[in-house]
Design a protein around this motif. Sequence first.
Motif, PDB file in Angstrom:
ATOM      1  N   ALA A   1       0.797  -1.195  -0.070  1.00 34.64           N
ATOM      2  CA  ALA A   1       0.039  -0.024   0.005  1.00 34.64           C
ATOM      3  C   ALA A   1       0.919   1.130   0.110  1.00 34.64           C
ATOM      4  O   ALA A   1       0.601   2.110  -0.641  1.00 34.64           O
ATOM      5  N   ALA A   2       1.821   1.298   0.747  1.00 34.90           N
ATOM      6  CA  ALA A   2       2.805   2.270   0.834  1.00 34.90           C
ATOM      7  C   ALA A   2       3.538   2.608  -0.502  1.00 34.90           C
ATOM      8  O   ALA A   2       3.653   3.747  -0.973  1.00 34.90           O
ATOM      9  N   VAL A   3       3.950   1.517  -1.148  1.00 31.82           N
ATOM     10  CA  VAL A   3       4.510   1.781  -2.535  1.00 31.82           C
ATOM     11  C   VAL A   3       3.194   2.375  -3.473  1.00 31.82           C
ATOM     12  O   VAL A   3       3.569   3.341  -4.476  1.00 31.82           O
ATOM     13  N   VAL A   4       2.137   1.998  -3.679  1.00 39.76           N
ATOM     14  CA  VAL A   4       1.085   2.582  -4.392  1.00 39.76           C
ATOM     15  C   VAL A   4       0.799   3.973  -4.130  1.00 39.76           C
ATOM     16  O   VAL A   4       0.940   4.969  -5.221  1.00 39.76           O
ATOM     17  N   THR A   5       0.724   4.487  -2.939  1.00 44.40           N
ATOM     18  CA  THR A   5       0.311   5.605  -2.488  1.00 44.40           C
ATOM     19  C   THR A   5       1.617   6.511  -2.894  1.00 44.40           C
ATOM     20  O   THR A   5       1.537   7.779  -3.485  1.00 44.40           O
ATOM     21  N   GLU A   6       2.764   6.171  -2.803  1.00 47.16           N
ATOM     22  CA  GLU A   6       4.113   6.802  -3.306  1.00 47.16           C
ATOM     23  C   GLU A   6       3.975   7.148  -4.587  1.00 47.16           C
ATOM     24  O   GLU A   6       4.584   8.237  -5.066  1.00 47.16           O
ATOM     25  N   VAL A   7       3.804   6.040  -5.437  1.00 48.29           N
ATOM     26  CA  VAL A   7       3.670   6.419  -6.750  1.00 48.29           C
ATOM     27  C   VAL A   7       2.678   7.120  -7.311  1.00 48.29           C
ATOM     28  O   VAL A   7       2.707   7.901  -8.079  1.00 48.29           O
ATOM     29  N   LEU A   8       1.280   6.754  -6.813  1.00 50.60           N
ATOM     30  CA  LEU A   8       0.257   7.418  -7.689  1.00 50.60           C
ATOM     31  C   LEU A   8      -0.483   8.444  -6.776  1.00 50.60           C
ATOM     32  O   LEU A   8      -1.154   9.278  -7.424  1.00 50.60           O
ATOM     33  N   GLY A   9       0.092   8.664  -5.434  1.00 45.65           N
ATOM     34  CA  GLY A   9      -0.434   9.612  -4.611  1.00 45.65           C
ATOM     35  C   GLY A   9      -1.827   9.091  -4.271  1.00 45.65           C
ATOM     36  O   GLY A   9      -2.252   8.211  -4.003  1.00 45.65           O
ATOM     37  N   GLY A  10      -2.400  10.174  -3.521  1.00 50.26           N
ATOM     38  CA  GLY A  10      -4.026  10.049  -2.874  1.00 50.26           C
ATOM     39  C   GLY A  10      -3.848   8.921  -1.512  1.00 50.26           C
ATOM     40  O   GLY A  10      -2.507   8.840  -0.903  1.00 50.26           O
ATOM     41  N   SER A  11      -4.727   8.344  -1.182  1.00 51.63           N
ATOM     42  CA  SER A  11      -4.876   7.485   0.061  1.00 51.63           C
ATOM     43  C   SER A  11      -5.552   6.071  -0.686  1.00 51.63           C
ATOM     44  O   SER A  11      -6.358   5.959  -1.219  1.00 51.63           O
ATOM     45  N   LEU A  12      -5.049   5.032   0.139  1.00 51.08           N
ATOM     46  CA  LEU A  12      -5.239   3.782  -0.301  1.00 51.08           C
ATOM     47  C   LEU A  12      -5.882   2.834   0.969  1.00 51.08           C
ATOM     48  O   LEU A  12      -5.455   2.839   2.139  1.00 51.08           O
ATOM     49  N   VAL A  13      -6.942   2.161   0.749  1.00 53.81           N
ATOM     50  CA  VAL A  13      -7.738   1.251   1.613  1.00 53.81           C
ATOM     51  C   VAL A  13      -7.567  -0.092   0.929  1.00 53.81           C
ATOM     52  O   VAL A  13      -7.925  -0.383  -0.026  1.00 53.81           O
ATOM     53  N   VAL A  14      -7.166  -1.158   1.865  1.00 52.29           N
ATOM     54  CA  VAL A  14      -7.195  -2.472   1.316  1.00 52.29           C
ATOM     55  C   VAL A  14      -8.222  -3.245   2.033  1.00 52.29           C
ATOM     56  O   VAL A  14      -8.486  -3.270   3.216  1.00 52.29           O
ATOM     57  N   LEU A  15      -9.305  -3.741   1.511  1.00 56.60           N
ATOM     58  CA  LEU A  15     -10.327  -4.478   2.042  1.00 56.60           C
ATOM     59  C   LEU A  15     -10.329  -5.963   1.861  1.00 56.60           C
ATOM     60  O   LEU A  15      -9.500  -6.583   0.903  1.00 56.60           O
ATOM     61  N   ASP A  16     -10.591  -6.825   2.771  1.00 58.80           N
ATOM     62  CA  ASP A  16     -10.534  -8.316   2.784  1.00 58.80           C
ATOM     63  C   ASP A  16     -11.573  -8.716   2.122  1.00 58.80           C
ATOM     64  O   ASP A  16     -12.366  -8.018   1.429  1.00 58.80           O
ATOM     65  N   ASP A  17     -11.627 -10.213   2.120  1.00 55.38           N
ATOM     66  CA  ASP A  17     -12.852 -10.774   1.365  1.00 55.38           C
ATOM     67  C   ASP A  17     -14.585 -10.340   1.520  1.00 55.38           C
ATOM     68  O   ASP A  17     -15.188 -10.474   0.639  1.00 55.38           O
ATOM     69  N   VAL A  18     -14.493  -9.891   2.868  1.00 57.52           N
ATOM     70  CA  VAL A  18     -15.810  -9.443   3.234  1.00 57.52           C
ATOM     71  C   VAL A  18     -16.141  -7.895   3.167  1.00 57.52           C
ATOM     72  O   VAL A  18     -17.050  -7.257   3.772  1.00 57.52           O
ATOM     73  N   GLY A  19     -14.967  -7.142   2.779  1.00 57.45           N
ATOM     74  CA  GLY A  19     -15.104  -5.698   2.648  1.00 57.45           C
ATOM     75  C   GLY A  19     -14.733  -4.725   3.853  1.00 57.45           C
ATOM     76  O   GLY A  19     -14.964  -3.707   3.896  1.00 57.45           O
ATOM     77  N   ARG A  20     -13.806  -5.672   4.862  1.00 59.17           N
ATOM     78  CA  ARG A  20     -13.423  -5.160   6.201  1.00 59.17           C
ATOM     79  C   ARG A  20     -11.976  -4.521   5.716  1.00 59.17           C
ATOM     80  O   ARG A  20     -11.284  -5.141   4.981  1.00 59.17           O
TER      81      ARG A  20
END
Length: 637
Positions: free
Chosen positions: A273-292
């Motif tokens: 997640a840190a790599v994604v936000t560093e490259v693309l900017g913004g904020s990232l949320v990772v959800l599991d299989d039930v959306g948590r």
Amino acid sequence: MSARVFLELLAREASAVEFEGPILAARAGGADAATLAELEEAKLAALKVRALLRRRAKREAELSALFDTAGDLAGLRDLDAVLEAIVHRARQLLGTDAAYMTLHDPERGDTWMRVTDGSVSAKFRALRLAMGAGLGGLVAQTATPYATADYFADERFRHKFHIDDAVTEEGLVAILGVPLKLGARVIGVLFAANRSVRPFTQDEVVLLGSLAAHAAVAIDNARLLQETRNALEELSEANRQVNAHSEAVERAALAHDRMTGLVLRGGGVEDVAAVVTEVLGGSLVVLDDVGRPITGDAGGLAAGMPAGEDGPAGARQGPEATAAVIAEAARSSRALGRTVKKGNLLVASVDVGAEPLCTLVLRADGQVADTDQRILERAALVTALLLLFRRTVAEAEGRVRGELLDDLISRPALDGLVQRARRVGVELEADHVVVVVRHGGRRERAAFWASSQATLSHGLAALRGDEVVLLLPGDRPGHLAKRVAAELSASLGHPATAGASGPVRGPAEVAAAHREAQRCADALLALGRAGEGASTTELGFVGLLVGDGRDIEAFLGSALGPVIDYDARRGTALVRTLTAYFGTGGSLSRTAEALHIHVNTVTQRLDRIAQLLGADWQDPERALEIQLALRLHRLSH
């Protein structure tokens, strides 16, 4: 003498009427007829010379203005400015009420009104002229100048109703039109027009034609310059896109290499997640299989919801509405295998065997290019691999923990249980609570959830028949039972009922606590309280029946404790009042007689009891518990 007088008048550019002066003076002085005839002849010759001089002066002025116009047009680079300057100068040079220009439309095969100067009619400014229709259409068709002193009385032109109607609305009468030609091709028509009858001289036709010749060249130059500018802009844009694409490809490759390196070095979801936000900017949320949320702050996602989804763009939405929109986008992403956009939210989701595994939701600060969206998709794949690896490890560890808990329940005297527990981070000598969960047939999902929770809490979990058993650190069984029931019910989307017992210490106490927790779970289901969690304490008098310890004091504290404490502090008789009230079948008057007090006093005491026990203290089930507690309180004292 006569010639000298008229020469002096010519020299000072006298008006035409002043040339009658010498003749009138001679006639007044009694000049003879021969003298008067000579003066008249000299006057006519002088007037001819005057007219010639004025025509030449006018021609010189026109040529000078035409030369200035050519210079002005050569300095203009914008096509609109060129056209406006041409029409404005035509009106000035010919001194007409209006001037305008039509240009040829090769797609429709007619001419259309491009620029006007002095026009007041909207219908006239929107006029289109078919080839051969009206004066302008005839000029465009024949490439020959035409002029009329009175347009509506002139039969040389093919009059059209919509043309005549527009000309009438503009109030034009006299019209002169000359073609704008590039070589043999007519590109438009330049007009000068008056709102009164006015014949146009041949000099004016020639003058407007000269202006049209300059204008055609200027128009073509401006067009070529504009085309060159457009071509340069297109080349510049193409070059920018190529550079941007090259940078995006390089950025994507770098991000992919970094994420691959993270996996090889044992990195986690947070690192991806840190790599994604560093490259693309913004904020990232990772959800599991039930959306948590696994990582990231899900609370800010609603601000990225688009208008029309659940409210105005940028407004914070409710969590349920936000989750529903993201879930729909995740399903679309899994079906398409691509990132799906919702407002400024980018959603990439991965499934395994038709079951969702993880969803990445990026709230972007700005526009994200298609090539950069591929980075989010690769990050989703890497995250899925990490979660699969984590799940495999968890399943292996869960089997070890499950086997240990099963031995604690069925073979508590087995040697080495404490040491086995320490190897997985569980200290059996500390306080623990046993929780038994009835999952309603959701075996696999309930077992996976319990295993995850046990690992996170440094506890144990096992799947035994139709129940899931947990051994969790803590000394509050009721609290843990409620939490497990609530969280597992939310995860399953189905009521999960939890009974708990404890606290226990050491392997020897686990089996008995397990049996008591089973009875608590069964009692909840029998009482119609599926989806809840409780220990014997929360079950009231039922807890006395199912519990091994028969903790009467705990039951009294739960059912009657606030009233007993109030009497002890204030020296009141609320317990005695309750006993009398229930003993008389709930009659206020008979209670007052039994206690030898006024009915109002009974009412006040019952109001105080309601404040201490709650407004539902007279409900049948609650009243039964209170009466049982009163009986046990009386026996114990």
